[in-house]
Write an enzyme that holds these catalytic residues in place. Structure first.
Site, mmCIF file in Angstrom:
data_model
loop_
_atom_site.group_PDB
_atom_site.id
_atom_site.type_symbol
_atom_site.label_atom_id
_atom_site.label_comp_id
_atom_site.label_asym_id
_atom_site.label_seq_id
_atom_site.Cartn_x
_atom_site.Cartn_y
_atom_site.Cartn_z
ATOM 1 N N PHE A 96 0.864 -1.173 0.000
ATOM 2 C CA PHE A 96 0.000 0.000 0.000
ATOM 3 C C PHE A 96 0.905 1.228 0.000
ATOM 4 O O PHE A 96 1.909 1.264 0.722
ATOM 5 C CB PHE A 96 -0.906 -0.011 1.233
ATOM 6 C CG PHE A 96 -1.951 1.046 1.224
ATOM 7 C CD1 PHE A 96 -3.099 0.904 0.453
ATOM 8 C CD2 PHE A 96 -1.793 2.208 1.963
ATOM 9 C CE1 PHE A 96 -4.070 1.895 0.426
ATOM 10 C CE2 PHE A 96 -2.755 3.200 1.946
ATOM 11 C CZ PHE A 96 -3.895 3.045 1.170
ATOM 12 N N ASP A 105 2.288 -5.553 8.128
ATOM 13 C CA ASP A 105 1.099 -4.720 8.027
ATOM 14 C C ASP A 105 -0.102 -5.658 7.960
ATOM 15 O O ASP A 105 -0.248 -6.421 7.003
ATOM 16 C CB ASP A 105 1.184 -3.855 6.755
ATOM 17 C CG ASP A 105 -0.016 -2.927 6.599
ATOM 18 O OD1 ASP A 105 -1.128 -3.299 7.013
ATOM 19 O OD2 ASP A 105 0.152 -1.843 6.011
ATOM 20 N N TYR A 155 -10.475 0.287 11.053
ATOM 21 C CA TYR A 155 -11.734 0.715 10.426
ATOM 22 C C TYR A 155 -12.186 -0.210 9.308
ATOM 23 O O TYR A 155 -13.222 0.033 8.697
ATOM 24 C CB TYR A 155 -11.616 2.152 9.906
ATOM 25 C CG TYR A 155 -10.378 2.458 9.095
ATOM 26 C CD1 TYR A 155 -10.258 2.061 7.772
ATOM 27 C CD2 TYR A 155 -9.321 3.154 9.671
ATOM 28 C CE1 TYR A 155 -9.118 2.343 7.042
ATOM 29 C CE2 TYR A 155 -8.188 3.441 8.953
ATOM 30 C CZ TYR A 155 -8.084 3.032 7.635
ATOM 31 O OH TYR A 155 -6.948 3.319 6.916
ATOM 32 N N LYS A 156 -11.449 -1.275 9.036
ATOM 33 C CA LYS A 156 -11.842 -2.221 7.992
ATOM 34 C C LYS A 156 -12.631 -3.363 8.636
ATOM 35 O O LYS A 156 -13.775 -3.213 9.023
ATOM 36 C CB LYS A 156 -10.610 -2.711 7.238
ATOM 37 C CG LYS A 156 -9.825 -1.609 6.525
ATOM 38 C CD LYS A 156 -8.662 -2.167 5.767
ATOM 39 C CE LYS A 156 -7.749 -1.087 5.221
ATOM 40 N NZ LYS A 156 -8.383 -0.216 4.209
ATOM 41 N N ARG A 192 -12.977 -4.369 -6.661
ATOM 42 C CA ARG A 192 -12.705 -5.051 -5.390
ATOM 43 C C ARG A 192 -13.994 -5.272 -4.620
ATOM 44 O O ARG A 192 -14.834 -4.387 -4.520
ATOM 45 C CB ARG A 192 -11.747 -4.229 -4.514
ATOM 46 C CG ARG A 192 -10.354 -4.047 -5.040
ATOM 47 C CD ARG A 192 -9.405 -3.582 -3.956
ATOM 48 N NE ARG A 192 -10.007 -2.571 -3.081
ATOM 49 C CZ ARG A 192 -9.460 -2.154 -1.938
ATOM 50 N NH1 ARG A 192 -8.321 -2.680 -1.521
ATOM 51 N NH2 ARG A 192 -10.044 -1.228 -1.207
#
Length: 437
Positions: free
Chosen positions: A157, A226, A251-252, A409
């Site tokens: 990312f 990560d 937050y995912k 996605r």
């Protein structure tokens, strides 16, 4: 069917079209029935009622922002009106604000396979990546000052890459970008630390954390992971596999809310050697002494920096309560079942439509379950049609997201995604690709 085959069959074009529609209807009926059966047998189905969901929408973007747990709204109202509104400064003690980073960290810990006392919550993923990378280099150099190389996942990312580059400048290291599969052969005596993503954010590919961690350790370096796209979606087992440091957002799949604070894991055996590049007053051994010289706290608190964001932390603490009694192994089993079913449905609903419109999709996510996270990435051909396809999906009530170039996605959050959601999403995708309603 070709024109020659059509004539040989003795069927008119109208009859062939009718036959195709009948076959599609039978396929749809069978998949819808299977979805109902799967939902009826789902041991996690009860958790769906704990979230705010729109029955008219299929939400498959929990890998970007998780749905709102219903209890959060009341908790935030109480924090604002009572803890802040009436108690004000007293809430640092009376409402437990001061201890929230460690207390919420203890809720995250079992979800990544960490024993108590090793996870602190606060700051953003980016900030925690910087702490972890610079801290890892400093530990490595305590053992061998010659280690002057950082390695980063080449498909990482972007934030991780930016921060790794900054960490290299701050520590005087060179930075190498490698594919995860290259790491075992390429790391060596100069490597200080390796930063890898557990799940590739574009493709959903799951990297082999145990073997890659072992390879990094065999080279004498530290392994930093990560976990943004795996925490709350699958077993991680950081303690069992000897991970040195790890970071992740909340937050995912942890449903902590937009901008909710990230977490930092520092293995217990490294904590007293962890030298954070951001020594804030909250991580001081005696914060209220207001001493001019910094003395780091012990344990997980060493990863703190400044005053914690209480409103976001309270929302996250309440959101994590939905995990009570939930086994991460059951979450992983459902995740794989959902993604398997989605791929089957896409294969069933897609081909006829793509023949009419010239739009097709194929999965970038590994088919092997052991190599798959909790998302499916479909590459759209032609790539420039992907963004319009996603916009049309959203307009029809199926929410995923789009990543350039040409990637659709879809994230599957087992706590609230149903098999009926999956069947509907694939069916609507087939309609969009086929140009039908």
């Amino acid at each position: 069917m070709s024109d020659r085959a059509s004539k040989a069959s003795g069927l008119s074009d109208e009859a062939l079209a009718s036959e195709a529609l009948t076959s599609e209807a039978l396929t749809s009926e069978a998949l819808a029935s299977e979805a109902l059966s799967q939902d009826a047998a789902d041991p996690l189905a009860r958790l769906r009622e704990l979230f705010v969901l729109d029955p008219a929408t299929v939400y498959l973007d929990g890998n970007s922002l998780g749905a709102l747990p219903k209890a959060v709204e009341g908790r935030l109202a109480d924090v604002v009106s009572r803890e802040w509104g009436r108690l004000r400064i007293r809430s640092w003690d009376e409402s437990g604000w001061w201890s929230m980073p460690e207390r919420v960290g203890e809720l995250v810990a079992p979800l990544i396979g960490a024993a108590p006392g090793q996870v602190v919550v606060g700051d953003s993923t980016s900030v925690n990546v910087l702490k972890a990378m610079v801290g890892a280099v400093r530990i490595a150099r305590q053992d061998d000052p010659a280690r002057d190389e950082l390695v980063v996942d080449e498909a990482t990312f972007p934030t991780d890459g930016y921060i790794a580059e900054s960490a290299a400048r701050l520590t005087g290291c060179t930075l190498r970008a490698l594919a995860p599969e290259q790491v075992p052969a390429e790391v060596g005596p100069r490597t200080a630390a390796v930063l890898l993503n557990h799940v590739d954010y574009r493709t959903g590919a799951l990297h082999d954390l145990p073997s890659l961690t072992a390879a990094v350790h065999a080279a004498g370096a530290l392994a930093v992971w990560d976990l943004c796209h795996s925490a709350g979606a699958l077993p991680v087992e950081v303690d069992e596999h000897g991970v040195d440091l790890a970071v992740g957002c909340t937050y995912k799949f942890l449903n902590g809310g937009p901008g909710s604070p990230a977490f930092l894991y520092v293995r217990r055996g490294l904590q007293e050697r962890f030298d954070s590049p951001l020594p804030g007053w909250n991580s001081h051994a005696d914060p209220f002494a207001m001493a001019p010289a910094y003395e780091p706290a012990s344990g997980a608190a060493r990863g703190r920096v400044g005053t914690p964001d209480i409103l976001s932390m309270a929302a996250l603490e309440t959101a994590l309560a939905v995990w009570e009694g939930v086994r991460i192994e059951d979450v992983r089993a459902k995740s794989l079942a959902l993604t398997d079913f989605f791929l089957r449905c896409v294969a069933a609903y897609g081909p006829d439509g793509s023949a009419r419109t010239g739009i097709s999709v194929r999965s970038l996510t590994p088919a092997a379950p052991a190599r798959r996270g909790s998302q499916i990435a479909l590459l759209c051909d032609p790539a420039e049609r992907a963004e319009p396809v996603m916009k049309e999906l959203i307009a029809r009530g199926v929410v995923g997201d789009f990543r350039r170039p040409g990637v659709l996605r879809f994230g599957f959050t087992p706590l609230y995604t149903s098999f009926q959601d999956v069947e509907r999403a694939a069916r609507v995708l087939g309609e969009v690709i086929g140009g039908t309603r």
